[in-house]
Design a protein around this motif. Structure first.
Motif, short mmCIF file in Angstrom:
data_model
loop_
_atom_site.label_atom_id
_atom_site.label_comp_id
_atom_site.label_asym_id
_atom_site.label_seq_id
_atom_site.Cartn_x
_atom_site.Cartn_y
_atom_site.Cartn_z
N UNK A 30 19.12 4.31 -11.67
CA UNK A 30 19.32 5.15 -10.49
C UNK A 30 18.48 4.59 -9.34
N UNK A 31 19.05 4.48 -8.15
CA UNK A 31 18.33 3.90 -7.02
C UNK A 31 17.03 4.64 -6.74
N UNK A 32 17.02 5.95 -6.96
CA UNK A 32 15.82 6.72 -6.64
C UNK A 32 14.62 6.29 -7.47
N UNK A 33 14.84 5.80 -8.68
CA UNK A 33 13.74 5.30 -9.51
C UNK A 33 13.11 4.08 -8.85
N UNK A 34 13.94 3.18 -8.35
CA UNK A 34 13.43 1.97 -7.70
C UNK A 34 12.73 2.34 -6.39
N UNK A 35 13.32 3.26 -5.63
CA UNK A 35 12.70 3.70 -4.37
C UNK A 35 11.31 4.29 -4.62
N UNK A 36 11.22 5.16 -5.61
CA UNK A 36 9.93 5.81 -5.92
C UNK A 36 8.88 4.80 -6.34
N UNK A 37 9.30 3.81 -7.12
CA UNK A 37 8.35 2.80 -7.59
C UNK A 37 7.89 1.88 -6.47
N UNK A 38 8.82 1.44 -5.64
CA UNK A 38 8.49 0.44 -4.64
C UNK A 38 7.88 1.04 -3.38
N UNK A 39 8.27 2.26 -3.03
CA UNK A 39 7.78 2.87 -1.80
C UNK A 39 6.71 3.93 -2.05
N UNK A 40 6.32 4.13 -3.32
CA UNK A 40 5.24 5.07 -3.66
C UNK A 40 5.52 6.45 -3.09
N UNK A 41 6.71 6.96 -3.37
CA UNK A 41 7.12 8.23 -2.77
C UNK A 41 7.97 9.02 -3.75
N UNK A 101 0.85 -1.19 0.00
CA UNK A 101 0.00 0.00 0.00
C UNK A 101 0.89 1.24 0.00
N UNK A 102 0.26 2.40 -0.05
CA UNK A 102 1.04 3.65 -0.08
C UNK A 102 1.71 3.92 1.26
N UNK A 103 1.21 3.30 2.31
CA UNK A 103 1.82 3.46 3.63
C UNK A 103 2.70 2.23 3.90
N UNK A 104 3.98 2.41 3.71
CA UNK A 104 4.92 1.31 3.86
C UNK A 104 5.12 1.01 5.35
#
Length: 512
Positions: free
Chosen positions: A278-289, A49-52
């Protein structure tokens, strides 16, 4: 009394003991004063969900004091005990040696490469100058391929042996206790060398031996019974039991078996590329942030898709990691990935591969070297496409799928350097067609994945051994040679640090 429950805990609260105690008392519907302590048994990140949150399995101690479990080893002094020769000082060889200490057997490890700290200079030279030392590189040397390729301890090998014991042994030699509870335990390439060195010191302190910078050139037998090994300098070591734990890249061992006409088999393996974002792409996708919380680790992913009847899957994903040159000879390009313990590098990489089956390579049913020769040919193509000095051929992701040579390449972590190339000239047609079909689908599964900011670096080819050394299922000995124990990745019976360690322990336990 003990009660185990699962709690969902916000990332910023996962280290807050008072908060966890309060949440536990609420969930258990008891007065908080009755809870004398707790122990997190397992925890994992839930980002559905959007709240990890962290999902934690927690044991609460009610009306009783917490039990501090102590892991105890039972190593014997083996200075004068029956010797067991172990070829290879990777996780299989090291943990086979530790298990020998428990059984009262004397392990003698023979390692072609250098001690773990001495490997650093050769790795630096490989990264900086593109010069390969064939005996000291990312694959060969104390600790094996796992030491300088991340230290990921995630496994599905529970049915093969005691995963908990392996993790406890790592902790006993200096690993953080977090590996006992994290769903995806990870040590880090920067910390593993000291742990590996401590394991070696344990082996030696109890009477075992570790011999570095010595290739095994012969395994001697008499009446189909192992009698010992011969080293490159002519030195002979005698023993009735030899564990062959040489890893997936020791091709000379396969050649030795062939010259002796000992049974070998071709084995399926996987081949493809290493993909870096770039790690930030993966972070944004997986953590919805937009920006990852400081309380969350760099995000990882696991992707799989069927294309043209073939499975395309991510492999050995390294958040905050580095792509490394893992060649074991001058005329080949092999790439892999690793992460430091903090996973704080700006890129994320993963092998993305397709299984190569026996039917894909003519002659595999009759020639145990057919798949190895196929693997070697692809690695040579990658070397030629890179132009030498370990420079790797690469392509931006969308350019690769749409059939364009990239005009330039993004910044990436591969230190020997990358050169823009047409990867269809490196990879087999059925491999690049499957990749081209899968990558856009991966992009639909994970927002931002399908992008030209991602780079494909060739070639990821040492996922496992393309040759299997057969063994009896019960005795774990080679079916033709008594006292010879094919072991772990190099023999085709493991895939990763934990499963290799378990297989090493199992082989030691099979010795009577």
């Amino acid at each position: 009394m003990q009660k185990e429950i699962e709690l969902a805990i916000a990332p910023e609260r996962i280290e807050d003991d008072n908060y966890i105690l309060t949440q536990g008392s609420k969930a258990l519907k008891i007065n908080g004063e009755r809870i004398k302590g707790f122990k997190i048994r397992k925890r994992s990140i839930d980002a559905r969900s959007r709240h990890v949150v962290f999902r934690a399995r927690i044991i609460f101690f009610i009306d009783e004091e917490p039990i501090n479990e102590v892991f105890e080893t039972n190593f014997h002094s083996v200075h004068d005990a029956q010797p067991v020769l172990i070829i290879g000082a990777g996780p299989a060889g090291l943990f086979a040696a530790l298990q020998c200490l428990e059984k009262g057997l004397k392990p003698i490890i023979v390692e072609r490469g250098k001690a773990v700290q001495d490997r650093r200079r050769d790795l630096a030279k490989l990264n900086r100058e593109g010069i390969v030392d064939e005996d000291s590189n990312y694959c060969f040397g104390e600790g094996g391929a796992g030491t300088y390729s991340d230290g990921k301890l995630y496994t599905r090998s529970d049915k093969r042996g005691d995963v908990e014991k392996v993790l406890q042994l790592f902790v006993a030699h200096g690993a953080n206790e977090d590996i006992l509870v994290n769903a995806r335990p990870h040590i880090g390439t920067n910390k593993l060398p000291h742990i590996i060195q401590d394991i070696r010191e344990t082996i030696i302190a109890h009477g075992g031996e570790v011999i570095f910078e010595q290739r095994v050139v012969d395994i001697t037998t008499e009446n189909n019974q192992v009698t010992g090994v011969t080293l490159a300098g002519g030195r002979q070591l005698k023993a009735n039991h030899v564990i062959v734990a040489t890893g997936h890249s020791a091709r000379d061992i396969f050649e030795l078996f062939r010259t002796k006409n000992w049974l070998l088999e071709a084995k399926a393996f996987a081949l493809g590329v290493r993909i870096e974002h770039p790690q930030e792409i993966i972070d944004q996708a997986q953590y919805h942030c937009e920006v990852r919380s400081e309380h969350l680790p760099p995000a990882y992913y696991s992707l799989v898709e069927q294309v043209n009847g073939r499975g395309v899957f991510s492999f050995c994903m390294c958040p905050g990691g580095v792509i490394a040159p893992c060649s074991t000879a001058d005329n080949e390009i092999v790439v892999n990935g690793w992460s430091p313990s903090k996973r704080n590098n700006p890129h994320a990489n993963s092998g993305t591969v397709i299984q190569i089956n026996l039917e894909d390579v003519p002659g595999s049913e009759s020639d145990p070297f057919a798949l190895l020769n196929f693997q070697r040919e692809i690695e040579k193509r990658a070397f030629e496409a890179g132009g030498g000095k370990m420079v790797a051929p690469a392509q931006r992701m969308i350019d690769f799928v749409e059939g364009r040579i990239s005009k330039d390449l993004p910044d990436n972590s591969y230190k020997p350097g990358t050169v823009s190339a047409d990867l269809t000239q490196v990879l087999p047609k059925f491999v690049y067609e499957a990749l081209r079909g899968a990558l856009p689908i991966f992009g639909k599964k994970m927002k931002g994945y399908y992008t030209n900011e991602a780079i494909l670096v060739a070639v990821e080819s040492r996922t496992s051994s393309p040759v299997r050394i057969p063994r009896d299922k019960l005795s774990l000995q080679h079916p033709e040679i008594k006292g010879l124990y094919p072991c772990a990745e190099g023999a085709g019976y493991a895939g990763g640090i934990i499963s290799a360690a378990i297989d090493g322990m199992n082989c030691a336990n099979a010795i009577n």
